[in-house]
Design a protein around this motif. Sequence first.
Motif, PDB file in Angstrom:
ATOM      1  N   VAL A   1      -0.329  11.912 -12.858  1.00 51.75           N
ATOM      2  CA  VAL A   1      -0.664  13.338 -12.870  1.00 51.75           C
ATOM      3  C   VAL A   1       0.267  14.062 -13.844  1.00 51.75           C
ATOM      4  O   VAL A   1       1.492  13.913 -13.771  1.00 51.75           O
ATOM      5  CB  VAL A   1      -0.525  13.956 -11.463  1.00 51.75           C
ATOM      6  CG1 VAL A   1      -0.831  15.457 -11.513  1.00 51.75           C
ATOM      7  CG2 VAL A   1      -1.444  13.250 -10.473  1.00 51.75           C
ATOM      8  N   ASP A   2      -0.317  14.818 -14.742  1.00 51.28           N
ATOM      9  CA  ASP A   2       0.449  15.682 -15.639  1.00 51.28           C
ATOM     10  C   ASP A   2       0.862  16.916 -14.838  1.00 51.28           C
ATOM     11  O   ASP A   2       0.042  17.812 -14.607  1.00 51.28           O
ATOM     12  CB  ASP A   2      -0.412  16.069 -16.843  1.00 51.28           C
ATOM     13  CG  ASP A   2       0.276  17.023 -17.812  1.00 51.28           C
ATOM     14  OD1 ASP A   2       1.338  17.586 -17.467  1.00 51.28           O
ATOM     15  OD2 ASP A   2      -0.259  17.225 -18.916  1.00 51.28           O
TER      16      ASP A   2
ATOM     17  N   TRP B   1      -3.142  -1.659  -7.651  1.00 46.72           N
ATOM     18  CA  TRP B   1      -4.288  -0.766  -7.878  1.00 46.72           C
ATOM     19  C   TRP B   1      -3.870   0.700  -7.822  1.00 46.72           C
ATOM     20  O   TRP B   1      -4.216   1.482  -8.710  1.00 46.72           O
ATOM     21  CB  TRP B   1      -5.353  -1.063  -6.822  1.00 46.72           C
ATOM     22  CG  TRP B   1      -6.626  -0.297  -6.991  1.00 46.72           C
ATOM     23  CD1 TRP B   1      -7.554  -0.452  -7.983  1.00 46.72           C
ATOM     24  CD2 TRP B   1      -7.120   0.742  -6.135  1.00 46.72           C
ATOM     25  NE1 TRP B   1      -8.607   0.425  -7.790  1.00 46.72           N
ATOM     26  CE2 TRP B   1      -8.361   1.165  -6.668  1.00 46.72           C
ATOM     27  CE3 TRP B   1      -6.644   1.333  -4.974  1.00 46.72           C
ATOM     28  CZ2 TRP B   1      -9.116   2.170  -6.079  1.00 46.72           C
ATOM     29  CZ3 TRP B   1      -7.414   2.331  -4.378  1.00 46.72           C
ATOM     30  CH2 TRP B   1      -8.622   2.742  -4.921  1.00 46.72           C
ATOM     31  N   LEU B   2      -3.105   1.060  -6.800  1.00 48.16           N
ATOM     32  CA  LEU B   2      -2.702   2.460  -6.642  1.00 48.16           C
ATOM     33  C   LEU B   2      -1.767   2.912  -7.761  1.00 48.16           C
ATOM     34  O   LEU B   2      -1.876   4.026  -8.273  1.00 48.16           O
ATOM     35  CB  LEU B   2      -2.023   2.666  -5.285  1.00 48.16           C
ATOM     36  CG  LEU B   2      -2.935   2.539  -4.063  1.00 48.16           C
ATOM     37  CD1 LEU B   2      -2.114   2.565  -2.782  1.00 48.16           C
ATOM     38  CD2 LEU B   2      -3.983   3.647  -4.041  1.00 48.16           C
ATOM     39  N   HIS B   3      -0.863   2.038  -8.160  1.00 46.19           N
ATOM     40  CA  HIS B   3       0.063   2.401  -9.225  1.00 46.19           C
ATOM     41  C   HIS B   3      -0.588   2.284 -10.597  1.00 46.19           C
ATOM     42  O   HIS B   3       0.012   2.712 -11.596  1.00 46.19           O
ATOM     43  CB  HIS B   3       1.335   1.561  -9.128  1.00 46.19           C
ATOM     44  CG  HIS B   3       2.234   1.986  -8.022  1.00 46.19           C
ATOM     45  ND1 HIS B   3       3.361   2.758  -8.215  1.00 46.19           N
ATOM     46  CD2 HIS B   3       2.163   1.775  -6.680  1.00 46.19           C
ATOM     47  CE1 HIS B   3       3.943   2.994  -7.053  1.00 46.19           C
ATOM     48  NE2 HIS B   3       3.233   2.404  -6.094  1.00 46.19           N
ATOM     49  N   GLY B   4      -1.791   1.750 -10.633  1.00 44.99           N
ATOM     50  CA  GLY B   4      -2.546   1.718 -11.877  1.00 44.99           C
ATOM     51  C   GLY B   4      -3.407   2.952 -12.092  1.00 44.99           C
ATOM     52  O   GLY B   4      -4.023   3.109 -13.163  1.00 44.99           O
ATOM     53  N   LEU B   5      -3.461   3.829 -11.081  1.00 49.02           N
ATOM     54  CA  LEU B   5      -4.204   5.080 -11.253  1.00 49.02           C
ATOM     55  C   LEU B   5      -3.510   5.935 -12.307  1.00 49.02           C
ATOM     56  O   LEU B   5      -2.285   5.879 -12.456  1.00 49.02           O
ATOM     57  CB  LEU B   5      -4.253   5.853  -9.924  1.00 49.02           C
ATOM     58  CG  LEU B   5      -5.042   5.222  -8.774  1.00 49.02           C
ATOM     59  CD1 LEU B   5      -4.804   6.002  -7.473  1.00 49.02           C
ATOM     60  CD2 LEU B   5      -6.532   5.181  -9.094  1.00 49.02           C
TER      61      LEU B   5
ATOM     62  N   ASP C   1       1.852  12.303  -8.130  1.00 49.87           N
ATOM     63  CA  ASP C   1       1.331  10.937  -8.218  1.00 49.87           C
ATOM     64  C   ASP C   1       1.129  10.346  -6.824  1.00 49.87           C
ATOM     65  O   ASP C   1       0.134   9.662  -6.565  1.00 49.87           O
ATOM     66  CB  ASP C   1       2.298  10.053  -9.011  1.00 49.87           C
ATOM     67  CG  ASP C   1       2.243  10.318 -10.510  1.00 49.87           C
ATOM     68  OD1 ASP C   1       1.268  10.943 -10.970  1.00 49.87           O
ATOM     69  OD2 ASP C   1       3.174   9.904 -11.227  1.00 49.87           O
ATOM     70  N   ASN C   2       2.051  10.625  -5.906  1.00 47.81           N
ATOM     71  CA  ASN C   2       1.897  10.136  -4.535  1.00 47.81           C
ATOM     72  C   ASN C   2       0.708  10.780  -3.848  1.00 47.81           C
ATOM     73  O   ASN C   2       0.014  10.135  -3.045  1.00 47.81           O
ATOM     74  CB  ASN C   2       3.167  10.396  -3.730  1.00 47.81           C
ATOM     75  CG  ASN C   2       4.223   9.327  -3.926  1.00 47.81           C
ATOM     76  OD1 ASN C   2       3.918   8.217  -4.343  1.00 47.81           O
ATOM     77  ND2 ASN C   2       5.471   9.666  -3.630  1.00 47.81           N
ATOM     78  N   VAL C   3       0.464  12.066  -4.130  1.00 48.05           N
ATOM     79  CA  VAL C   3      -0.705  12.739  -3.555  1.00 48.05           C
ATOM     80  C   VAL C   3      -1.983  12.050  -4.026  1.00 48.05           C
ATOM     81  O   VAL C   3      -2.898  11.795  -3.235  1.00 48.05           O
ATOM     82  CB  VAL C   3      -0.718  14.232  -3.932  1.00 48.05           C
ATOM     83  CG1 VAL C   3      -2.042  14.883  -3.506  1.00 48.05           C
ATOM     84  CG2 VAL C   3       0.453  14.959  -3.297  1.00 48.05           C
TER      85      VAL C   3
ATOM     86  N   ALA D   1       5.827   4.674   6.106  1.00 45.08           N
ATOM     87  CA  ALA D   1       5.249   3.441   5.573  1.00 45.08           C
ATOM     88  C   ALA D   1       4.763   3.656   4.142  1.00 45.08           C
ATOM     89  O   ALA D   1       4.983   2.820   3.259  1.00 45.08           O
ATOM     90  CB  ALA D   1       4.104   2.970   6.466  1.00 45.08           C
ATOM     91  N   PHE D   2       4.097   4.783   3.908  1.00 41.74           N
ATOM     92  CA  PHE D   2       3.569   5.057   2.565  1.00 41.74           C
ATOM     93  C   PHE D   2       4.694   5.146   1.543  1.00 41.74           C
ATOM     94  O   PHE D   2       4.638   4.528   0.476  1.00 41.74           O
ATOM     95  CB  PHE D   2       2.747   6.346   2.571  1.00 41.74           C
ATOM     96  CG  PHE D   2       2.178   6.698   1.222  1.00 41.74           C
ATOM     97  CD1 PHE D   2       0.940   6.210   0.836  1.00 41.74           C
ATOM     98  CD2 PHE D   2       2.883   7.504   0.327  1.00 41.74           C
ATOM     99  CE1 PHE D   2       0.420   6.505  -0.414  1.00 41.74           C
ATOM    100  CE2 PHE D   2       2.375   7.804  -0.920  1.00 41.74           C
ATOM    101  CZ  PHE D   2       1.135   7.304  -1.295  1.00 41.74           C
ATOM    102  N   LEU D   3       5.714   5.924   1.857  1.00 47.69           N
ATOM    103  CA  LEU D   3       6.809   6.126   0.901  1.00 47.69           C
ATOM    104  C   LEU D   3       7.637   4.862   0.710  1.00 47.69           C
ATOM    105  O   LEU D   3       8.336   4.728  -0.302  1.00 47.69           O
ATOM    106  CB  LEU D   3       7.693   7.293   1.355  1.00 47.69           C
ATOM    107  CG  LEU D   3       7.019   8.673   1.296  1.00 47.69           C
ATOM    108  CD1 LEU D   3       7.877   9.724   1.988  1.00 47.69           C
ATOM    109  CD2 LEU D   3       6.732   9.086  -0.143  1.00 47.69           C
ATOM    110  N   SER D   4       7.558   3.944   1.671  1.00 49.25           N
ATOM    111  CA  SER D   4       8.246   2.663   1.535  1.00 49.25           C
ATOM    112  C   SER D   4       7.409   1.639   0.768  1.00 49.25           C
ATOM    113  O   SER D   4       7.847   0.509   0.559  1.00 49.25           O
ATOM    114  CB  SER D   4       8.582   2.092   2.921  1.00 49.25           C
ATOM    115  OG  SER D   4       9.436   2.960   3.631  1.00 49.25           O
ATOM    116  N   GLY D   5       6.197   2.034   0.378  1.00 51.69           N
ATOM    117  CA  GLY D   5       5.334   1.122  -0.360  1.00 51.69           C
ATOM    118  C   GLY D   5       4.550   0.172   0.506  1.00 51.69           C
ATOM    119  O   GLY D   5       3.957  -0.789  -0.002  1.00 51.69           O
TER     120      GLY D   5
END
Length: 325
Positions: free
Chosen positions: A38-39, A31-35, A207-209, A169-173
Motif C-alpha cells: 500500500v502506498d 501469498w499474503l506478502h506477495g500482495l 499492508d497488514n490491513v 497470531a496475525f502479527l506473529s505471522g
Amino acid sequence: MSTTDAAVDVTARAGDLLGVSRLTNATLTGWLHGLPGVDQVGCEARAASLGTRSIKTTAKQWAIDAAISMIDLTTLEGADTPGKVRSLAAKALVPDPSDPATPRPAAVCVYGDMAAIARQALGDSGIHVAAVATAFPSGRASRRVKLADTTDAVAAGADEIDMVIDRGAFLSGRYLEVFEEIAEVKQACGDAHLKVIMETGELVTYDNVRRASWLSMLAGADFIKTSTGKIQPAATLPVTLIMLEAVRDWRELTAAIVGVKPAGGIRTSKDALKYLVTVNEVAGEEWLTPERFRFGASSLLNDLLLQRQKLRTGAYSGADYVTID
C-alpha cells in the motif's frame, strides 16, 4: 458435514485458489506478502480528496436515507441490560416517530447473551440481530470457547455474527492459525452471516490491513470489519478505502461478493457521507446497499435523523427531538 469437515473443505478451496495442493503457513505467508504494498501517502491523499467531495441536496437526501439503512445500531457495554436492548430495538423499529417514512437500520448489534432479547423485540421486522462473539473485543480465548460463543449466539436468534481475529497470531505471522479459526467460526454460524473484525488500530500498517482483509475473505468472511470500537484509532477513511479495494479485487478474482463495515468513531452525517462517497468511487455503486456496506455505530443515527428532519422541514431540530441511546 461436521464443522471440522466443512472447515477442511474451505481450506481445500483456498488451496485451489492459491494453486497449492496443501495449505500451509508458509504458502499463506508467501501469498499474503506477495500482495501489492500500500502506498501510504497515495492512500491517505486519495481518502482526503474523496472526503472533500460536495453532494447536492437531492443526492444528500438519498445518501442520508441510505446511511440510516446501513447502520448496525449498537450497544456493547458491560452495563447493558435487557431494558436497554429493548429500547434500542424500539428505536430501530421506529427511528423517527414524526415521519413513518424514515428508513430502518439494518441491524441491532449486541453481546451474544442479549441476542434473544433483541430477537424477541425485533420480531419479524426484517431488522437483523447481530451478535459479537469469539471473546469480543480481545479475542483472547480458546478455539473451543470461541466456537461455543458463536453457536450460543446463533441459537439465541442472531442471524449475523461479528467475530474478532486473533491479532497476536496475525502479527506473529501465524496466518494459517487465523485462517483456520475464521473458517471454523464461519461454519459454526450455519446460515448466519459472518463479519470478521480485524481491529485495524492494532495492525499498525496499511499492508497488514490489506493482508488481513484478503486472509479473512479467503477463510469465508461475508463482511470484513475495521474495528471493535474499543481501540483507537477505530474506523478511518484510508483503512476503509483499502478494504473496499480488497473486496472489489476479490470479486474480480473469484466473482464472490464480500461486504465492508467500518465501525467506531463515525458519529456525524458529514462523516457518513464521506464514507458513502468513498464506497461509490472505490468499490462502485453496487456496494451502496445494506447487504454490502454497514456502519457500526451508536450515535450516528441521531445525527442522521436530525439532518433528515432539516431537509424535510427546512428547520434544524435540537438534540432533544431524538431519543438518547
